[in-house]
Design an enzyme around this catalytic site. Sequence first.
Site, mmCIF file in Angstrom:
data_model
loop_
_atom_site.group_PDB
_atom_site.id
_atom_site.type_symbol
_atom_site.label_atom_id
_atom_site.label_comp_id
_atom_site.label_asym_id
_atom_site.label_seq_id
_atom_site.Cartn_x
_atom_site.Cartn_y
_atom_site.Cartn_z
ATOM 1 N N LYS A 81 20.375 52.171 32.764
ATOM 2 C CA LYS A 81 18.335 52.806 32.463
ATOM 3 C C LYS A 81 18.136 52.092 31.563
ATOM 4 O O LYS A 81 19.461 52.462 30.293
ATOM 5 C CB LYS A 81 18.622 53.956 32.961
ATOM 6 C CG LYS A 81 17.667 54.205 33.441
ATOM 7 C CD LYS A 81 16.760 53.823 34.787
ATOM 8 C CE LYS A 81 15.576 54.802 34.839
ATOM 9 N NZ LYS A 81 15.534 54.252 36.593
ATOM 10 N N THR A 127 20.347 56.060 37.918
ATOM 11 C CA THR A 127 20.290 55.760 37.214
ATOM 12 C C THR A 127 18.895 57.037 36.707
ATOM 13 O O THR A 127 18.870 57.181 36.079
ATOM 14 C CB THR A 127 19.215 54.541 36.810
ATOM 15 O OG1 THR A 127 18.617 54.352 37.941
ATOM 16 C CG2 THR A 127 20.800 53.746 36.811
ATOM 17 N N PHE A 165 12.379 24.764 -1.267
ATOM 18 C CA PHE A 165 13.232 23.577 0.313
ATOM 19 C C PHE A 165 12.466 21.885 -0.516
ATOM 20 O O PHE A 165 11.684 21.107 -0.003
ATOM 21 C CB PHE A 165 12.699 23.792 1.151
ATOM 22 C CG PHE A 165 13.202 23.167 2.902
ATOM 23 C CD1 PHE A 165 15.065 23.750 2.397
ATOM 24 C CD2 PHE A 165 13.228 22.881 3.334
ATOM 25 C CE1 PHE A 165 16.007 23.051 2.980
ATOM 26 C CE2 PHE A 165 14.311 22.249 4.290
ATOM 27 C CZ PHE A 165 15.342 22.425 4.737
ATOM 28 N N ARG A 179 6.588 26.966 -2.617
ATOM 29 C CA ARG A 179 6.375 27.275 -1.402
ATOM 30 C C ARG A 179 5.616 28.640 -0.635
ATOM 31 O O ARG A 179 6.412 29.796 -1.239
ATOM 32 C CB ARG A 179 6.334 26.923 -0.280
ATOM 33 C CG ARG A 179 7.911 27.459 -0.229
ATOM 34 C CD ARG A 179 8.273 26.337 1.185
ATOM 35 N NE ARG A 179 9.651 26.810 1.690
ATOM 36 C CZ ARG A 179 10.590 26.938 2.906
ATOM 37 N NH1 ARG A 179 10.214 25.770 3.710
ATOM 38 N NH2 ARG A 179 11.946 26.958 2.944
ATOM 39 N N ILE A 221 16.036 29.119 3.116
ATOM 40 C CA ILE A 221 15.879 30.906 3.986
ATOM 41 C C ILE A 221 17.437 30.845 4.225
ATOM 42 O O ILE A 221 18.036 32.059 3.926
ATOM 43 C CB ILE A 221 15.531 30.869 5.583
ATOM 44 C CG1 ILE A 221 14.047 30.045 5.223
ATOM 45 C CG2 ILE A 221 15.428 31.829 5.977
ATOM 46 C CD1 ILE A 221 13.442 30.343 6.845
ATOM 47 N N GLN A 222 18.479 30.215 4.141
ATOM 48 C CA GLN A 222 19.887 29.979 3.988
ATOM 49 C C GLN A 222 19.915 30.631 2.402
ATOM 50 O O GLN A 222 20.675 31.670 2.419
ATOM 51 C CB GLN A 222 19.965 28.866 3.734
ATOM 52 C CG GLN A 222 20.646 27.974 5.219
ATOM 53 C CD GLN A 222 19.219 27.095 5.608
ATOM 54 O OE1 GLN A 222 18.442 27.453 4.896
ATOM 55 N NE2 GLN A 222 19.178 26.285 6.218
ATOM 56 N N ASN A 254 12.382 31.120 10.868
ATOM 57 C CA ASN A 254 10.631 30.598 9.216
ATOM 58 C C ASN A 254 9.410 29.988 10.493
ATOM 59 O O ASN A 254 9.617 29.354 11.328
ATOM 60 C CB ASN A 254 11.689 28.606 8.797
ATOM 61 C CG ASN A 254 10.021 27.971 8.137
ATOM 62 O OD1 ASN A 254 9.266 28.363 7.581
ATOM 63 N ND2 ASN A 254 10.656 27.498 7.273
#
Length: 310
Positions: free
Chosen positions: A9, A69, A182, A199, A247-248, A274
Amino acid sequence: MKTRISYGKGNIALYRTGAAPLHGLPSIPESPFTGSSSTLFAVDVQVEVFGDTFLPAYTDGDNSRVVPTATMTNFILQKARLYTGATLEGFLHFIGAQMLNQYADMEAIRISASELPFAAATITDDGGKTAAPSATTFAAIEGTKAYASLDLERDGHGGVTITAHECGRRDMKLVKLTGNAFAKFVQDEFTTLAEKTDRLLYIYLDMGWRYADVGDAVQSDLHRYISARQVYDHIQHTFHDFVNMSIQHLIHEMGVRLLARFPQMGEVWFNAQNRLWEVTAEAPNEDAKVYMDPRPPYGMISLHLSRETL
């Protein structure tokens, strides 16, 4: 034919009043959070039960061993009143153990929940000179939520054992206006993306962790408990002060710092998107810019770190 039987459930939303406040958390430098005096405990629960004894319901339409359930829902709602702790993981452990004790045909249980966060209203009685959180009035908070999941089996000695677990936080949305880059990426005839040495960066982020010793997640003594609220603050702290090249790069730093801050954390993972806004209006030599939501395609970045890999 080999089968794997499970059913359960979902979306069992419950609101427990008169709950225990969250006290006893150790402090960390990256977060002001050390607990909560709230007596409102609200969660959205999902339960999945496993057992070969349920196979006749599938093969022969024989429901004689099936726990409906709807019964599971009622069981969880009633037992929630008896929980004396204050953590999500402790609640899941309590309910799961109670359910295995009640229903012998359930061989194992996977029980998970997300918090339904409410913030205490801020009350002032002196025209705004001082303020304090209300003990009776709360407002629902939309957005990021803590979650946890436990897999439980009987241990053969009248108790239960945790065979798998995860904890974490979902639906974080974080933006940083500067200090993100980046550049120096692969470029060919299909590349249209411009390099950026600084950025704005807007990300969606889900993350989770496992304890090195899962017992730390369910003990009544919280000195080794990892608070999802503290983790959230820690992640924001890293985003704020770390100049990232991607971002990595960012989520790796988040993971390394979390493992350093919480020695009881055995592994940590991230799933990021991103969601960088698109510039729609700007002028030379001005800081003011107007952005809009990006086009639907978005970048996906994932990382899993364990203590052994550092």
